[in-house]
Design a protein around this motif. Sequence first.
Motif, PDB file in Angstrom:
ATOM      1  N   LEU A  35      -4.762  13.378  11.316  1.00  0.00           N
ATOM      2  CA  LEU A  35      -5.994  13.534  10.560  1.00  0.00           C
ATOM      3  C   LEU A  35      -5.959  14.926   9.949  1.00  0.00           C
ATOM      4  N   SER A  36      -6.047  14.986   8.636  1.00  0.00           N
ATOM      5  CA  SER A  36      -5.872  16.267   7.962  1.00  0.00           C
ATOM      6  C   SER A  36      -7.018  16.504   6.995  1.00  0.00           C
ATOM      7  N   LEU A  37      -7.595  17.699   7.071  1.00  0.00           N
ATOM      8  CA  LEU A  37      -8.675  18.086   6.171  1.00  0.00           C
ATOM      9  C   LEU A  37      -8.203  19.275   5.346  1.00  0.00           C
ATOM     10  N   GLY A  38      -8.130  19.087   4.043  1.00  0.00           N
ATOM     11  CA  GLY A  38      -7.683  20.165   3.173  1.00  0.00           C
ATOM     12  C   GLY A  38      -8.775  20.562   2.196  1.00  0.00           C
ATOM     13  N   LEU A  39      -8.761  21.820   1.803  1.00  0.00           N
ATOM     14  CA  LEU A  39      -9.677  22.279   0.757  1.00  0.00           C
ATOM     15  C   LEU A  39      -8.838  22.974  -0.305  1.00  0.00           C
ATOM     16  N   GLY A  40      -8.695  22.323  -1.435  1.00  0.00           N
ATOM     17  CA  GLY A  40      -7.908  22.910  -2.513  1.00  0.00           C
ATOM     18  C   GLY A  40      -8.789  23.700  -3.470  1.00  0.00           C
ATOM     19  N   ILE A  41      -8.342  24.889  -3.804  1.00  0.00           N
ATOM     20  CA  ILE A  41      -9.029  25.710  -4.806  1.00  0.00           C
ATOM     21  C   ILE A  41      -8.072  25.796  -5.997  1.00  0.00           C
ATOM     22  N   HIS A  42      -8.461  25.209  -7.121  1.00  0.00           N
ATOM     23  CA  HIS A  42      -7.526  25.025  -8.237  1.00  0.00           C
ATOM     24  C   HIS A  42      -7.974  25.796  -9.477  1.00  0.00           C
ATOM     25  N   TYR A  43      -6.986  26.316 -10.164  1.00  0.00           N
ATOM     26  CA  TYR A  43      -7.216  26.954 -11.459  1.00  0.00           C
ATOM     27  C   TYR A  43      -6.361  26.218 -12.489  1.00  0.00           C
ATOM     28  N   ARG A  44      -6.988  25.801 -13.566  1.00  0.00           N
ATOM     29  CA  ARG A  44      -6.286  24.961 -14.543  1.00  0.00           C
ATOM     30  C   ARG A  44      -6.305  25.602 -15.924  1.00  0.00           C
ATOM     31  N   ARG A  45      -5.184  25.465 -16.619  1.00  0.00           N
ATOM     32  CA  ARG A  45      -5.154  25.891 -18.031  1.00  0.00           C
ATOM     33  C   ARG A  45      -4.512  24.809 -18.877  1.00  0.00           C
ATOM     34  N   VAL A  87      -2.644  25.671 -10.876  1.00  0.00           N
ATOM     35  CA  VAL A  87      -2.162  26.288  -9.636  1.00  0.00           C
ATOM     36  C   VAL A  87      -3.268  26.151  -8.602  1.00  0.00           C
ATOM     37  N   GLY A  88      -2.860  26.072  -7.355  1.00  0.00           N
ATOM     38  CA  GLY A  88      -3.857  25.881  -6.311  1.00  0.00           C
ATOM     39  C   GLY A  88      -3.441  26.510  -5.001  1.00  0.00           C
ATOM     40  N   VAL A  89      -4.444  26.816  -4.224  1.00  0.00           N
ATOM     41  CA  VAL A  89      -4.186  27.328  -2.884  1.00  0.00           C
ATOM     42  C   VAL A  89      -5.338  26.850  -2.008  1.00  0.00           C
ATOM     43  N   GLY A  90      -5.044  26.724  -0.730  1.00  0.00           N
ATOM     44  CA  GLY A  90      -6.137  26.297   0.124  1.00  0.00           C
ATOM     45  C   GLY A  90      -5.722  26.103   1.563  1.00  0.00           C
ATOM     46  N   PRO A  91      -6.707  26.100   2.437  1.00  0.00           N
ATOM     47  CA  PRO A  91      -6.407  25.871   3.851  1.00  0.00           C
ATOM     48  C   PRO A  91      -6.245  24.384   4.142  1.00  0.00           C
ATOM     49  N   ASP A  92      -5.494  24.107   5.169  1.00  0.00           N
ATOM     50  CA  ASP A  92      -5.283  22.731   5.609  1.00  0.00           C
ATOM     51  C   ASP A  92      -5.451  22.711   7.130  1.00  0.00           C
ATOM     52  N   VAL A  93      -6.376  21.924   7.601  1.00  0.00           N
ATOM     53  CA  VAL A  93      -6.604  21.791   9.048  1.00  0.00           C
ATOM     54  C   VAL A  93      -6.194  20.385   9.465  1.00  0.00           C
ATOM     55  N   THR A  94      -5.366  20.309  10.469  1.00  0.00           N
ATOM     56  CA  THR A  94      -4.805  19.017  10.861  1.00  0.00           C
ATOM     57  C   THR A  94      -4.964  18.802  12.361  1.00  0.00           C
ATOM     58  N   VAL A  95      -5.289  17.589  12.725  1.00  0.00           N
ATOM     59  CA  VAL A  95      -5.299  17.207  14.141  1.00  0.00           C
ATOM     60  C   VAL A  95      -4.334  16.040  14.309  1.00  0.00           C
ATOM     61  N   VAL A  96      -3.293  16.262  15.077  1.00  0.00           N
ATOM     62  CA  VAL A  96      -2.341  15.194  15.385  1.00  0.00           C
ATOM     63  C   VAL A  96      -2.663  14.677  16.779  1.00  0.00           C
ATOM     64  N   THR A  97      -2.786  13.386  16.913  1.00  0.00           N
ATOM     65  CA  THR A  97      -3.122  12.802  18.212  1.00  0.00           C
ATOM     66  C   THR A  97      -2.052  11.795  18.603  1.00  0.00           C
ATOM     67  N   GLY A  98      -1.438  12.033  19.738  1.00  0.00           N
ATOM     68  CA  GLY A  98      -0.434  11.115  20.256  1.00  0.00           C
ATOM     69  C   GLY A  98      -1.005  10.303  21.392  1.00  0.00           C
ATOM     70  N   GLN A  99      -0.609   9.056  21.461  1.00  0.00           N
ATOM     71  CA  GLN A  99      -1.069   8.188  22.541  1.00  0.00           C
ATOM     72  C   GLN A  99       0.000   8.192  23.630  1.00  0.00           C
ATOM     73  N   LEU A 100      -0.182   9.054  24.609  1.00  0.00           N
ATOM     74  CA  LEU A 100       0.757   9.120  25.729  1.00  0.00           C
ATOM     75  C   LEU A 100       0.249   8.261  26.877  1.00  0.00           C
ATOM     76  N   SER A 101       1.124   8.028  27.844  1.00  0.00           N
ATOM     77  CA  SER A 101       0.708   7.204  28.973  1.00  0.00           C
ATOM     78  C   SER A 101      -0.415   7.868  29.759  1.00  0.00           C
TER      79      SER A 101
END
Lengths: 471, 237
Positions: free
Chosen positions: B227-237, B40-54
């Motif tokens: 562009l997306s930066l995620g940090l996953g914190i995972h617990y495994r069994r 199971v995992g949880v974590g923040p996700d930071v994203t920057v979307v960049t559009g090329q407009l005129s």
Amino acid sequence: MARLALALHVQALEDAVLKASGSDLASLRIFAGLTLVVFCACEPPSKGIFGFCSDAIPDAGADAVVRTAPLTYQRDIKRIVDERCVRCHQEGGMAPFSLASFDDVYRMRALSRKEVKEGHMPPWLPASCCSPLEQDWSMPAAEKQAFLDWIDSGAQPGDLTALPPTTPAPELLGRVDVTVTMPAPYRPTPPRAKTDDTRCFVVDWPRTQDAFVTGMNVIPGNRRVVHHLLLAVVSGKDGNDLRKREGKDGQPGYDCPGGAFGAKVTRYIGGGVGGAEYPRGIGTKVTVGSKLVLQVHYSTINDPSGQATDQTSVQLRVDATAREGKAIVITNPFWIAGDAMKVKANDANAVYFYRYRPTVFTQGKRVLIEGGSPHMHAFGSRFLMGIIHADGTRECILEIPHWHFGWEQGYWLKTPKLLAPNDEVYVECNFDNSAANQPIIDGVQSKPRDFAWGGDNQDMCAGFLTFTEAP
Amino acid sequence: MSLLWQRAMGWAMAMCFVASCAPVAGIGRARTLGKGRYEVGVGPDVTVVTGQLSSGKVPLPSAQLVAGVRYGVSDDADVGGKAWGISLGKYLLESWGVAGEVKWQLRRAPLELGRRGTDVALGLQGTFHNVVLGGTPERMLGASMPLLFGWRVGAANQLVASLRVDYQVWTGESQTPLALGLAGGSVGFVWQWTERWSFMPELAVLWSPLSFNGESGGQDSRGLSILSLGLGIHYRR
């Protein structure tokens, strides 16, 4: 194709998960099926959800009128023409010819008959069944019938020595305090094989104190190529930066394609052609040291020689205080991307609409809708803006039953309409992409082709509302 | 009117930013869990979307929280799911989404210390994303296929890189479905903190040739990057 692609997506999703897990087949099928149904239900419908009030009204002027005496210019028609036409059709006016005398009207009677009969003149597009509007210069059905009957019966002058006094056309602005003009004539130069050109010109704000613009009147320098103008306020620093862009191609101003000013706009004053005083003390604030940017949208479709030049002016009425008006834009943001507002070739009645709660603009407050502007291009055929109240009742704001690209303008409501926090605003655009409604370029009518949101030979659908805070 | 156009275009960009709420980071390691194990995992996700407009490039940053679970159905296959959401008020913006995913181990590197090798895995993810903007719903159905490569670093850590293609279809009321193809890759690092706990920072970049149509259109308003930066914190069994 879209449905096929979606079906393949859902199938791929389903198959992949099933191959991996081999379990819960029924649940996955239900999920995938529901997802597909949700998506396919969202195909653009063939009609809107609001309804045009003009659809329920019989064609005005269809009833025969029994006249007891022949119509004459002197007794019956001069008053109509003075009131409905001479505002623009006079020497030095916006229109290309005068209708200020009997001789003028008689000479132009064939064209006038056609334009009035088809509803193109006077150029008042809104339907009267929607909302009463300020400065309504539409021609009532009885006047229209009288004008047509007069021409059909020989356009009799009557006693021209006993003409009623000329009614002066109402001034668009009761007072002109500031006039700003493009610094020099500009010759529109659209990109190759295009007819649209957008050019920006920076001018100084001449006042030495903060003030409110409470009315504007656009005076096109060359109506043949000027489609409309937008007037915006930028900071003094940004204005000076924009000035550095001017003249680099040997012509005044700078290119501003896509409707971008090239700097942060601090206030939007207004747009269109012509103009009016803003009602109920509404104004747009301009601070000392700001610059104004005139963004002129040219269309050279009526200037095949490409030699026309223009030097447009804007007259402004300015007051020290005013109620500040703000704006709401109603358009589906997805339409702007890719083909999300696709109109297929030969579709004579493509319909797109959008509704939402404009909390981002109103900040959740009760506001008064004061007026609005439609925006479509040449394929537009009908336009509607309205309010869907939280209780489901609907209120029409502006309806254009027969859109005309050349007469785009803003309108002020006679009575503002209340927009509560949970009410939705609604815009609907109808497009005619049939063979009969294609642009004629260099004397040749284009063939229908698919189009989406855009400029040249494409179209747009947006409504702009001006609001003030409700007391 | 241009100010309003800018707002409209900003809105268009905002919607594309919301699209990134279907997290593009978070693909995970290039090694499957093993039969019967779960994570199971949880974590923040930071994203920057960049559009090329005129009018130029318009970047829009955002942040959200993602939660997910993964289960090993065999030694060479995992299945999993994740969910995410954000709410800025009922009539302003609400968005949420769910994704189901599967990962196959195509090649497994040896585990013995001192031996090197590359883990290779193929993922497939299906996404449903719902956005309510001003009370008006917009929906996205998407698919993503990452090809993951992993190299062991130290005893149990893993450097992960991927190449991927994504495909999304957006639709809503009175709108022609908008198809959007994306391609790109990601790089991440699995830091195995303890036997059960791990952290995985991951950077993903995707690009689409999507066009934004203005008065003039053309190449100057083409291109959407995520562009997306995620940090996953995972617990495994």
